[in-house]
Design an enzyme around this catalytic site. Structure first.
Site, PDB file in Angstrom:
ATOM      1  N   ALA A 179     -17.251 -33.065  17.998  1.00 26.85           N
ATOM      2  CA  ALA A 179     -18.381 -32.145  17.883  1.00 26.85           C
ATOM      3  C   ALA A 179     -19.629 -32.969  17.599  1.00 26.85           C
ATOM      4  O   ALA A 179     -19.749 -33.570  16.523  1.00 26.85           O
ATOM      5  CB  ALA A 179     -18.138 -31.137  16.768  1.00 26.85           C
ATOM      6  N   CYS A 204     -16.062 -32.508   6.505  1.00 30.39           N
ATOM      7  CA  CYS A 204     -14.940 -33.444   6.681  1.00 30.39           C
ATOM      8  C   CYS A 204     -14.340 -33.854   5.336  1.00 30.39           C
ATOM      9  O   CYS A 204     -13.671 -34.884   5.233  1.00 30.39           O
ATOM     10  CB  CYS A 204     -15.366 -34.667   7.490  1.00 30.39           C
ATOM     11  SG  CYS A 204     -16.039 -34.244   9.113  1.00 30.39           S
TER      12      CYS A 204
END
Length: 221
Positions: free
Chosen positions: A169, A185
């Site tokens: 992404a 993340c």
């Protein structure tokens, strides 16, 4: 071995729908391998309506808002079977899904990820954005040696029988405010950024896709 890459652009598509379409290609590719048939490699461009996705080993507490609050910001939440922790997908972000037979390129998963990272690094170089890797953290980063280290591209994959799915992404013209609702993340001490933020102007996303194709083909030639 077939190194041909077949491109699709699914446009704006709900995350769950894209996942189902990916899985059809993924399972079909695995089945072809089991039968000793040649396989293709699929690269899919798309954008998703605002959604937070959590990888199979991710921590739910990295989503910092409740289900009710998700509705207020017009976003959804989805558990998924890729690697990695939590990330955001939304308009203005290029999502690249890679259903590749790595054996077509004589690659293992680590090498495959490195080639995806290098594709993004070389793409950003075309826009005078200096990017690199961060040791111990998948994806593409800026200013890794400083306190301003920030991620511009997240990568999360699943693989079976040397076939991959999911992908990356890349934040192009993404609304970066959505990242305030997560620990991106799983990091609490790293930032996120976009091409728009770095260049201080909107970026032609169609042209970025064309440049991405060229950079990808250079890496997988």
């Amino acid at each position: 071995m077939n190194s041909q890459i077949k491109y699709f652009d699914w446009g704006i598509i709900e995350y769950e729908e894209a996942l189902k379409k990916q899985e059809i290609l993924f399972l079909d590719t695995i089945e072809r391998k089991k039968r000793g048939l040649s396989t293709l490699n699929y690269f899919i461009f798309c954008e998703h309506p605002s959604v937070f996705t959590l990888g199979k080993n991710g921590q739910t507490n990295n989503l910092l808002i409740s289900a009710n609050e998700l509705e207020k910001i017009n976003a959804t939440f989805s558990m998924t079977n890729r690697g990695g922790d939590i990330t955001y997908h939304g308009p203005g972000q290029i999502v690249g899904y890679t259903i590749f037979d790595m054996e077509n390129f004589q690659l293992g998963l680590k090498q495959f990820v490195e080639k995806i990272e290098e594709t993004i690094i070389q793409l950003l170089k075309l826009y005078q954005i200096s990017a690199t890797r961060l040791k111990g953290a998948t994806g593409v980063w800026l200013d890794v040696a400083t306190e301003r280290a920030r991620k511009i591209c997240a990568i999360g994959l699943r693989s079976s029988h040397f076939v991959t799915m999911h992908g990356f992404a890349l934040n192009v013209n993404t609304d970066m405010n959505y990242f305030n609702y997560i620990h991106p993340c799983g990091f609490v001490d790293k930032g996120v950024t976009s091409m728009e933020r770095e260049l201080k102007q909107k970026v032609d996303i169609i042209q970025v896709k064309e440049n991405l194709k060229k950079c990808l083909e250079e890496q997988f030639a």
